[in-house]
Write a protein that holds these residues in place. Structure first.
Motif, PDB file in Angstrom:
ATOM      1  N   PRO A  54       0.657  -1.422  -0.105  1.00 12.54           N
ATOM      2  CA  PRO A  54       0.106   0.101   0.165  1.00 12.54           C
ATOM      3  C   PRO A  54       0.801   1.282  -0.092  1.00 12.54           C
ATOM      4  CG  PRO A  54      -0.721  -1.280   1.712  1.00 12.54           C
ATOM      5  CD  PRO A  54       0.463  -1.986   1.063  1.00 12.54           C
ATOM      6  N   LEU A  55       1.770   1.253   0.790  1.00  7.39           N
ATOM      7  CA  LEU A  55       2.895   2.480   0.664  1.00  7.39           C
ATOM      8  C   LEU A  55       3.300   2.691  -0.749  1.00  7.39           C
ATOM      9  CD1 LEU A  55       4.658   2.352   4.304  1.00  7.39           C
ATOM     10  CD2 LEU A  55       3.074   4.333   3.328  1.00  7.39           C
ATOM     11  N   ALA A  56       3.885   1.644  -1.498  1.00  8.34           N
ATOM     12  CA  ALA A  56       4.393   1.964  -2.631  1.00  8.34           C
ATOM     13  C   ALA A  56       3.406   2.477  -3.500  1.00  8.34           C
ATOM     14  CB  ALA A  56       5.249   0.626  -3.031  1.00  8.34           C
ATOM     15  N   LEU A  57       2.126   1.814  -3.500  1.00  6.90           N
ATOM     16  CA  LEU A  57       1.140   2.231  -4.481  1.00  6.90           C
ATOM     17  C   LEU A  57       0.859   3.908  -4.162  1.00  6.90           C
ATOM     18  CD1 LEU A  57      -0.998  -0.769  -4.482  1.00  6.90           C
ATOM     19  CD2 LEU A  57       0.599  -0.012  -5.943  1.00  6.90           C
ATOM     20  N   ALA A  58       0.814   4.068  -2.868  1.00  6.28           N
ATOM     21  CA  ALA A  58       0.361   5.570  -2.318  1.00  6.28           C
ATOM     22  C   ALA A  58       1.546   6.395  -3.032  1.00  6.28           C
ATOM     23  CB  ALA A  58       0.268   5.525  -1.000  1.00  6.28           C
ATOM     24  N   ASN A  59       2.886   5.646  -2.677  1.00  6.84           N
ATOM     25  CA  ASN A  59       3.965   6.693  -3.424  1.00  6.84           C
ATOM     26  C   ASN A  59       3.832   7.156  -4.748  1.00  6.84           C
ATOM     27  OD1 ASN A  59       6.163   8.006  -2.630  1.00  6.84           O
ATOM     28  ND2 ASN A  59       7.430   6.443  -3.606  1.00  6.84           N
ATOM     29  N   ARG A  60       3.524   6.032  -5.564  1.00  6.10           N
ATOM     30  CA  ARG A  60       3.333   6.104  -6.868  1.00  6.10           C
ATOM     31  C   ARG A  60       2.274   7.073  -7.317  1.00  6.10           C
ATOM     32  NH1 ARG A  60       2.642   0.498  -8.956  1.00  6.10           N
ATOM     33  NH2 ARG A  60       4.396  -0.211  -7.677  1.00  6.10           N
ATOM     34  N   LYS A  61       1.230   7.267  -6.303  1.00  7.16           N
ATOM     35  CA  LYS A  61       0.037   8.141  -6.540  1.00  7.16           C
ATOM     36  C   LYS A  61       0.385   9.867  -6.365  1.00  7.16           C
ATOM     37  CE  LYS A  61      -4.231   5.183  -6.271  1.00  7.16           C
ATOM     38  NZ  LYS A  61      -4.919   4.947  -5.243  1.00  7.16           N
ATOM     39  N   ILE A  62       1.528   9.971  -5.550  1.00  4.39           N
ATOM     40  CA  ILE A  62       1.895  11.173  -5.491  1.00  4.39           C
ATOM     41  C   ILE A  62       1.947  12.059  -6.692  1.00  4.39           C
ATOM     42  CG2 ILE A  62       3.909  12.857  -4.696  1.00  4.39           C
ATOM     43  CD1 ILE A  62       4.392  10.575  -2.773  1.00  4.39           C
ATOM     44  N   GLY A  63       2.431  11.641  -7.549  1.00  6.35           N
ATOM     45  CA  GLY A  63       2.360  12.482  -8.924  1.00  6.35           C
ATOM     46  C   GLY A  63       1.198  13.034  -9.600  1.00  6.35           C
ATOM     47  N   THR A  64      -0.112  12.300  -9.144  1.00  2.00           N
ATOM     48  CA  THR A  64      -1.391  12.596  -9.370  1.00  2.00           C
ATOM     49  C   THR A  64      -1.852  13.687  -8.780  1.00  2.00           C
ATOM     50  OG1 THR A  64      -2.620  10.991  -8.351  1.00  2.00           O
ATOM     51  CG2 THR A  64      -1.749  10.146 -10.317  1.00  2.00           C
ATOM     52  N   LEU A  65      -1.198  14.081  -7.533  1.00  2.00           N
ATOM     53  CA  LEU A  65      -1.638  14.997  -6.685  1.00  2.00           C
ATOM     54  C   LEU A  65      -1.385  16.486  -7.008  1.00  2.00           C
ATOM     55  CD1 LEU A  65      -0.389  13.551  -3.269  1.00  2.00           C
ATOM     56  CD2 LEU A  65      -2.762  13.374  -4.133  1.00  2.00           C
ATOM     57  N   PRO A  66      -2.246  17.457  -6.763  1.00  2.00           N
ATOM     58  CA  PRO A  66      -2.031  18.536  -7.070  1.00  2.00           C
ATOM     59  C   PRO A  66      -0.552  19.065  -6.705  1.00  2.00           C
ATOM     60  CG  PRO A  66      -4.088  18.724  -5.993  1.00  2.00           C
ATOM     61  CD  PRO A  66      -3.486  17.192  -5.816  1.00  2.00           C
ATOM     62  N   PRO A  67       0.018  19.704  -7.440  1.00  2.00           N
ATOM     63  CA  PRO A  67       1.531  20.074  -6.962  1.00  2.00           C
ATOM     64  C   PRO A  67       1.741  20.633  -5.816  1.00  2.00           C
ATOM     65  CG  PRO A  67       1.000  21.213  -9.362  1.00  2.00           C
ATOM     66  CD  PRO A  67      -0.166  20.436  -8.691  1.00  2.00           C
ATOM     67  N   ALA A  68       0.834  21.496  -5.034  1.00  2.00           N
ATOM     68  CA  ALA A  68       1.114  22.191  -3.909  1.00  2.00           C
ATOM     69  C   ALA A  68       1.142  20.921  -2.974  1.00  2.00           C
ATOM     70  CB  ALA A  68      -0.058  22.967  -3.520  1.00  2.00           C
ATOM     71  N   GLU A  69       0.736  19.913  -2.888  1.00  4.06           N
ATOM     72  CA  GLU A  69       0.311  18.763  -2.077  1.00  4.06           C
ATOM     73  C   GLU A  69       1.416  17.717  -2.135  1.00  4.06           C
ATOM     74  OE1 GLU A  69      -3.549  17.294  -2.130  1.00  4.06           O
ATOM     75  OE2 GLU A  69      -4.506  19.406  -2.109  1.00  4.06           O
ATOM     76  N   ARG A  70       2.090  17.859  -3.354  1.00  4.28           N
ATOM     77  CA  ARG A  70       2.955  16.730  -3.606  1.00  4.28           C
ATOM     78  C   ARG A  70       4.275  16.468  -2.445  1.00  4.28           C
ATOM     79  NH1 ARG A  70       3.859  17.441  -9.980  1.00  4.28           N
ATOM     80  NH2 ARG A  70       1.707  17.146 -10.751  1.00  4.28           N
ATOM     81  N   LYS A  71       4.867  17.615  -2.094  1.00  2.00           N
ATOM     82  CA  LYS A  71       5.820  17.911  -1.131  1.00  2.00           C
ATOM     83  C   LYS A  71       5.379  17.093   0.010  1.00  2.00           C
ATOM     84  CE  LYS A  71       9.427  20.700   0.630  1.00  2.00           C
ATOM     85  NZ  LYS A  71       9.558  22.136   1.031  1.00  2.00           N
ATOM     86  N   GLU A  72       4.209  17.713   0.629  1.00  2.00           N
ATOM     87  CA  GLU A  72       3.936  17.155   1.995  1.00  2.00           C
ATOM     88  C   GLU A  72       3.620  15.581   1.905  1.00  2.00           C
ATOM     89  OE1 GLU A  72       0.472  17.931   5.039  1.00  2.00           O
ATOM     90  OE2 GLU A  72       0.430  19.330   3.500  1.00  2.00           O
ATOM     91  N   ALA A  73       2.828  15.161   0.815  1.00  2.00           N
ATOM     92  CA  ALA A  73       2.377  13.752   0.827  1.00  2.00           C
ATOM     93  C   ALA A  73       3.958  12.971   0.556  1.00  2.00           C
ATOM     94  CB  ALA A  73       1.654  13.592  -0.446  1.00  2.00           C
ATOM     95  N   GLY A  74       4.807  13.480  -0.211  1.00  2.00           N
ATOM     96  CA  GLY A  74       6.048  12.594  -0.207  1.00  2.00           C
ATOM     97  C   GLY A  74       6.771  12.703   0.814  1.00  2.00           C
TER      98      GLY A  74
END
Ligand code: DAH
Length: 369
Positions: A54-74
């Protein structure tokens, strides 16, 4: 994260929010802690930190997030993965130590425990004596020659100048192979090896031939239908009875210590002159003769022990093998090996030799071999 827009924010940043990530992480940590072997741990790592976790899959989804949120999610996922990897390493070290400890305990060998010795065989006393006898001759540069036990009549008799009417050809002595008209037999003596050596080897010839021989004898304390002889043969230029005498004396001393030999005239078809050779008793040296107070078991108080037959090779034997008897001469001898073990080792019953009882062999070898 409190504030008026909280719900809107969490909606926007969909996943993975920190709760979800923490949930993954907790599950992963629990699985890692639950692993009790390195194999289980490997599986837990695959499930929770592998490509499809699940963590790897979640990591892969980071690119689909709005740019502003990517950093925090990453950062959130990266941190969780860091914690997870550390937990895996720590558990790995723990389990490896545990497994090592278990292996050391379970595979511990107590060197002080008594062992079950696998019983070992022993050389047969006859084999041991044949080795010792051959050693005496090999040390003088002689060769050891062997021949077949199933032999042709010509080698066993004719070539040895034993004519068709000689008593040793009679059926009660010789074990013939069916049909007897084929002229095959179990050799009655090792002397046919003399013929084989004369035909096959170059002159000069110095050979000893140990081996089994067969006769239709009784099976009792002093007779076996299968027994052993050691044959000796020398053919060279200028060989005489004196060489035979010296050789037998040396042989006797090598086997029995400080003893003499004596020769008594006899007859063998393949030697001329022929003799029987006796050994001075190596136990009493003749002291027991006429001395009832100190009887000798070894020579039966006779002072001498019959040892074998010998003689100067009959020129007819040399001729049968295509050797020029005017140029070459030789001597031969033949000893009973079983008999020798009997008097040398005080073994009164020949049947013990074929019983196969290892205690008998060991007792005669004196534990040496
Ligand atoms: N072959 C004889 C036998 O079995 C023993 C023997 C006697 C062998 C004299 C010899 C010899 O080589 O010269 O009784």
């Amino acid at each position: 994260m409190s504030g008026p827009h909280e719900s809107v924010d969490s909606q926007r940043s969909t996943e993975p929010d920190s709760e979800v990530v923490n949930g993954y992480l907790h599950e992963a940590i629990a699985a890692i802690a639950a692993a009790t072997t390195t194999a289980e741990l490997k599986q837990a790592r695959l499930d929770h930190a592998g490509d499809r976790s699940p963590l790897a899959l979640a990591n892969r989804k980071i690119g689909t997030l709005p740019p502003a949120e990517r950093k925090e999610a990453g950062a959130r996922i990266g941190k969780a993965r860091g914690v997870l990897n550390q937990a895996v390493s720590a558990r790995q070290a723990e389990l490896a130590a545990l497994e090592l400890e278990t292996a050391l305990r379970d595979e511990h060998v107590d060197m002080t425990l008594p062992v079950h010795l696998t019983p070992q065989g022993a050389l047969h006393p006859i084999t041991a004596l044949i080795d010792d006898m051959c050693d005496v001759f090999v040390a003088m540069g002689w060769e050891v020659a062997e021949g077949p036990e199933l032999e042709a009549e010509w080698y066993n008799f004719d070539a040895l100048n034993i004519g068709p009417d000689h008593p040793s050809r009679a059926l009660q002595d010789t074990l013939w192979i069916d049909p007897p008209s084929d002229g095959k037999l179990l050799r009655t003596q090792t002397s046919p090896v003399q013929i084989r050596a004369l035909l096959e080897r170059d002159l000069p010839l110095y050979v000893v031939s140990p081996g089994k021989v067969f006769r239709a004898d009784e099976y009792d304390a002093t007779h076996l239908p299968v027994f052993h002889q050691l044959e000796g043969l020398v053919v060279d230029k200028g060989i005489s009875m004196a060489d035979l005498r010296g050789t037998l004396d040396h042989f006797a001393r090598a086997m029995f210590g400080d003893v003499r030999t004596r020769m008594r005239p006899h007859h063998f078809p393949f030697t001329e002159p022929s003799a029987e050779v006796d050994l001075e008793c190596f136990v009493c040296h003749g002291e027991s003769v006429g001395n009832p107070d100190a009887p000798c078991r070894t020579c039966r108080s006779e002072g001498w022990i019959e040892w074998g037959g010998c003689g100067v090779v009959n020129p007819r034997v040399l001729q049968a093998c295509g050797i020029d008897a005017s140029l070459y001469s030789g001597f031969a001898f033949g000893m009973g090996v079983d008999r020798t073990v009997m008097f040398r080792n005080n073994a009164p019953d020949l049947r013990d030799f074929v019983e196969g009882d290892i205690r008998f062999s060991r007792s005669l070898l004196g534990g040496a071999r």
